[in-house]
Scaffold this active site. Structure first.
Site, mmCIF file in Angstrom:
data_model
loop_
_atom_site.group_PDB
_atom_site.id
_atom_site.type_symbol
_atom_site.label_atom_id
_atom_site.label_comp_id
_atom_site.label_asym_id
_atom_site.label_seq_id
_atom_site.Cartn_x
_atom_site.Cartn_y
_atom_site.Cartn_z
ATOM 1 C CB CYS A 103 -0.964 -0.040 1.183
ATOM 2 S SG CYS A 103 -2.337 1.133 1.050
ATOM 3 C CG HIS A 231 -3.204 -3.742 3.564
ATOM 4 N ND1 HIS A 231 -2.245 -3.077 4.304
ATOM 5 C CD2 HIS A 231 -3.879 -2.784 2.883
ATOM 6 C CE1 HIS A 231 -2.346 -1.773 4.095
ATOM 7 N NE2 HIS A 231 -3.329 -1.564 3.229
ATOM 8 C CD GLU A 233 -0.438 -5.613 5.912
ATOM 9 O OE1 GLU A 233 -1.076 -4.549 6.073
ATOM 10 O OE2 GLU A 233 -0.147 -6.043 4.781
#
Length: 272
Positions: A103, A231, A233
């Site tokens: 991002c 994302h 994660e």
């Protein structure tokens, strides 16, 4: 040649933190669950001692709003890295140590010139979303038409995969733009080089007007530097996917798609 080669130690990843970066702990967890040693370091500490980058075999620019997106998303962080880390970062890349930008980190990698063609004129950028607002929802992802060289995403779309091909998206400036007048050429170069490992499904990006606006992630020609807007994660466990995306899952603690991305790069370092 990486200092990790020939060593039996775990690969050591650096995860940047500070000044608006806010996904460093989740990113650290992804690497740790992949059996890598991970250190979170404030960007100011790294800039104070740039040579400390030499002890790492991988690096992450996490998501967030570095420096409050002043002057544009990722711009100030990129300028600081250019001024205080340029030589060490160039050496890091030369050693073929992998880098991921997520991002805001992806925005930074583009402005650093590390993607998609290092050491060449920057021809790819990110612009505000066509929706005209901050986006925060799960997106469906698929591969581009050609086989990707990206090591981070290797095997994600193979038949029989157990991974959901969805990740959360959280950004205001995530629309890929290409240098005006060269859009088709640049897009085809990226496609034929296998540098587009992830694109959005049509239903995830209904307002996109051009093929290149469907790009969700880009890698360098060696597949070691990877930037993406979704994302990974935030999807390390299937439980996360079930809770936030309301999808039933028989085994909520199994790995999510995001974890596989971290696993891939650690496996690569352990093999070489």
């Amino acid at each position: 040649m990486s200092s990790f080669m020939g060593s039996k130690k775990k690969p050591h990843f650096l995860v940047l933190a500070g000044d608006g970066i806010n996904c460093e702990q989740e990113t650290k967890l992804g690497f740790e669950r992949a059996n890598a040693k991970t250190t979170v370091m404030h960007i100011n500490d790294l800039l104070d001692k740039p040579s400390s980058l030499r002890k790492f075999q991988g690096m992450a620019f996490p998501g967030g709003f570095s420096f409050g997106d002043e002057l544009g998303s990722g711009q100030v962080l990129a300028l600081k890295c250019k001024q205080g880390l340029k030589d060490e970062l160039s050496l890091f890349v030369e050693k073929e140590n992998p880098i991921i930008g997520i991002c805001n980190g992806f925005q930074t990698l583009l402005k650093l010139g590390l993607l998609p063609f290092p050491d060449k004129e920057r021809r790819v950028g990110l612009a505000p979303n066509r929706e005209g607002r901050f986006q925060n929802y799960w997106v469906k992802l698929k591969p581009a038409n050609t086989k990707s060289v990206c090591i981070w995403t290797e095997g994600l779309f193979e038949d029989g995969t157990d991974y959901e091909l969805e990740l959360p998206l959280r950004n205001r400036e995530g629309r890929i733009t290409l240098k005006k007048g060269l859009e088709d050429q640049i897009y085809q170069d990226l496609l034929m080089n296998g540098q587009i490992p992830l694109v959005y499904s049509d239903e995830s990006k209904p307002l996109s007007l051009f093929k290149h606006e469907m790009i969700a992630g880009i890698c360098d020609p060696k597949g070691l530097i990877f930037g993406l807007m979704p994302h990974p994660e935030a999807s390390l466990f299937q439980a996360t996917h079930r809770i936030h995306h309301k999808t039933r899952n028989k085994n909520p603690i199994q790995k999510g798609l995001g974890q596989k991305i971290f696993d891939n790069i650690v496996d690569h370092l352990e093999r070489r």
